[in-house]
Design an enzyme around this catalytic site. Structure first.
Site, PDB file in Angstrom:
ATOM      1  N   VAL A  63      67.335  77.907  34.719  1.00  0.00           N
ATOM      2  CA  VAL A  63      68.157  78.223  35.889  1.00  0.00           C
ATOM      3  C   VAL A  63      67.394  79.181  36.783  1.00  0.00           C
ATOM      4  O   VAL A  63      66.793  80.152  36.303  1.00  0.00           O
ATOM      5  CB  VAL A  63      69.495  78.875  35.472  1.00  0.00           C
ATOM      6  CG1 VAL A  63      70.413  79.020  36.683  1.00  0.00           C
ATOM      7  CG2 VAL A  63      70.178  78.069  34.388  1.00  0.00           C
ATOM      8  N   VAL A 104      64.592  81.602  32.843  1.00  0.00           N
ATOM      9  CA  VAL A 104      64.870  81.959  34.234  1.00  0.00           C
ATOM     10  C   VAL A 104      63.706  81.533  35.122  1.00  0.00           C
ATOM     11  O   VAL A 104      62.542  81.786  34.802  1.00  0.00           O
ATOM     12  CB  VAL A 104      65.107  83.486  34.359  1.00  0.00           C
ATOM     13  CG1 VAL A 104      65.274  83.882  35.825  1.00  0.00           C
ATOM     14  CG2 VAL A 104      66.339  83.890  33.550  1.00  0.00           C
ATOM     15  N   LYS A 105      64.016  80.901  36.229  1.00  0.00           N
ATOM     16  CA  LYS A 105      63.005  80.437  37.177  1.00  0.00           C
ATOM     17  C   LYS A 105      62.923  81.390  38.367  1.00  0.00           C
ATOM     18  O   LYS A 105      63.954  81.873  38.850  1.00  0.00           O
ATOM     19  CB  LYS A 105      63.348  79.027  37.671  1.00  0.00           C
ATOM     20  CG  LYS A 105      63.415  77.990  36.560  1.00  0.00           C
ATOM     21  CD  LYS A 105      64.009  76.682  37.040  1.00  0.00           C
ATOM     22  CE  LYS A 105      63.132  75.972  38.055  1.00  0.00           C
ATOM     23  NZ  LYS A 105      63.708  74.656  38.450  1.00  0.00           N
ATOM     24  N   VAL A 106      61.707  81.640  38.824  1.00  0.00           N
ATOM     25  CA  VAL A 106      61.492  82.421  40.047  1.00  0.00           C
ATOM     26  C   VAL A 106      60.409  81.714  40.863  1.00  0.00           C
ATOM     27  O   VAL A 106      59.531  81.062  40.300  1.00  0.00           O
ATOM     28  CB  VAL A 106      61.059  83.878  39.750  1.00  0.00           C
ATOM     29  CG1 VAL A 106      62.157  84.629  39.018  1.00  0.00           C
ATOM     30  CG2 VAL A 106      59.762  83.905  38.947  1.00  0.00           C
TER      31      VAL A 106
END
Length: 257
Positions: A96, A125-127
């Site tokens: 996400v 977690v995606k950035v």
């Protein structure tokens, strides 16, 4: 139903200063025993029910654009509901994207998303591969959160992802090609960089337009992919295979007792 399916809560308390235990799924699926990892790039529950039971997918990836397309929301409650649905299927991991314009915003959002992990579903977690994104990535990794650096468009960004210790770097094949770049060649270079390093970063190829692209990159050493339900459909519906399956069933009926 979700748009384009067959086409192309309250925050949990957390401390940004404390290391956290990241839950790794104990669920079993055929995909988890292979070095190859396939992800379904979707937030569509119909797609989950159609494709995840096959056991070929390691997990699911999303981003705000995918959530918008599939009538979802960038809220912890919505992500929590997705997690709960995926926990009932063969799925190890949910990726996400953290939302926020600054590194601080993405870091804080990422911590709240990571706290949604359970024994059944691991949260990554995606950035984005921006300066602010890399700063958030560093902070999240320091707090024990696994991170995907996404929207990668050149091999130099993979070097940065390796240096910061990201678990995945996600290049966009189709969008690179659309911009006039050699998407295939760039991704092969990215995979070579990872293989020649001593890091654990995986190249997570995204923006695939066909299953053939997936197979061609796999032949070059790539082993981690995320793709839409439309591309997933291609994995299971070769016309010759469908004809053979129908012939087998017809023969079984003819000679059945």
């Amino acid at each position: 139903s979700c748009t384009g399916f067959f086409l192309s809560m309250a925050p949990a308390p957390s401390s940004p200063h404390s290391r956290r235990m990241i839950h790794v799924s104990a669920a079993s699926s055929s995909a988890v025993h292979s070095s190859t990892r396939l992800f379904l790039d979707s937030a569509c529950r119909d797609a989950f029910r159609a494709y995840l039971p096959a056991g070929t997918f390691y997990g699911v990836t999303t981003n705000p654009l995918i959530l918008e397309r599939d009538q979802g929301k960038c809220t912890l409650e919505y992500v929590s509901n997705l997690r709960d649905e995926l926990a009932m299927m063969p799925c190890e991991e949910l990726q996400v994207q953290a939302w926020g314009e600054t590194a601080k915003d993405m870091h804080e959002c990422g911590l709240r998303l990571a706290d949604l992990a359970t024994d059944g579903i691991r949260i990554v977690v995606k950035v984005p591969a921006t300066r602010q994104g890399f700063e958030a990535c560093r902070l999240l990794i320091h707090d024990g959160v696994p991170v995907t650096v996404t929207a990668v468009y050149n091999p130099q960004q993979v070097l940065a992802a390796l240096a910061v210790g990201a678990e995945y770097a996600a290049p966009y094949l189709g969008r690179m090609n659309d911009a006039g770049r050699d998407g295939f060649g760039n991704i092969v270079d990215m995979q070579s960089i990872v293989e020649s390093s001593d890091g654990d970063t995986r190249i997570l190829v995204a923006s695939l337009r066909s299953a053939r692209e997936l197979a061609s990159l796999a032949a070059e050493g790539c082993d981690t992919f995320t793709f839409s339900p439309a591309v997933a459909e291609e994995l299971f519906t070769d016309p010759l295979t469908m004809t053979a399956a129908a012939d087998f069933e017809a023969a079984a009926k003819r000679i059945g007792g």
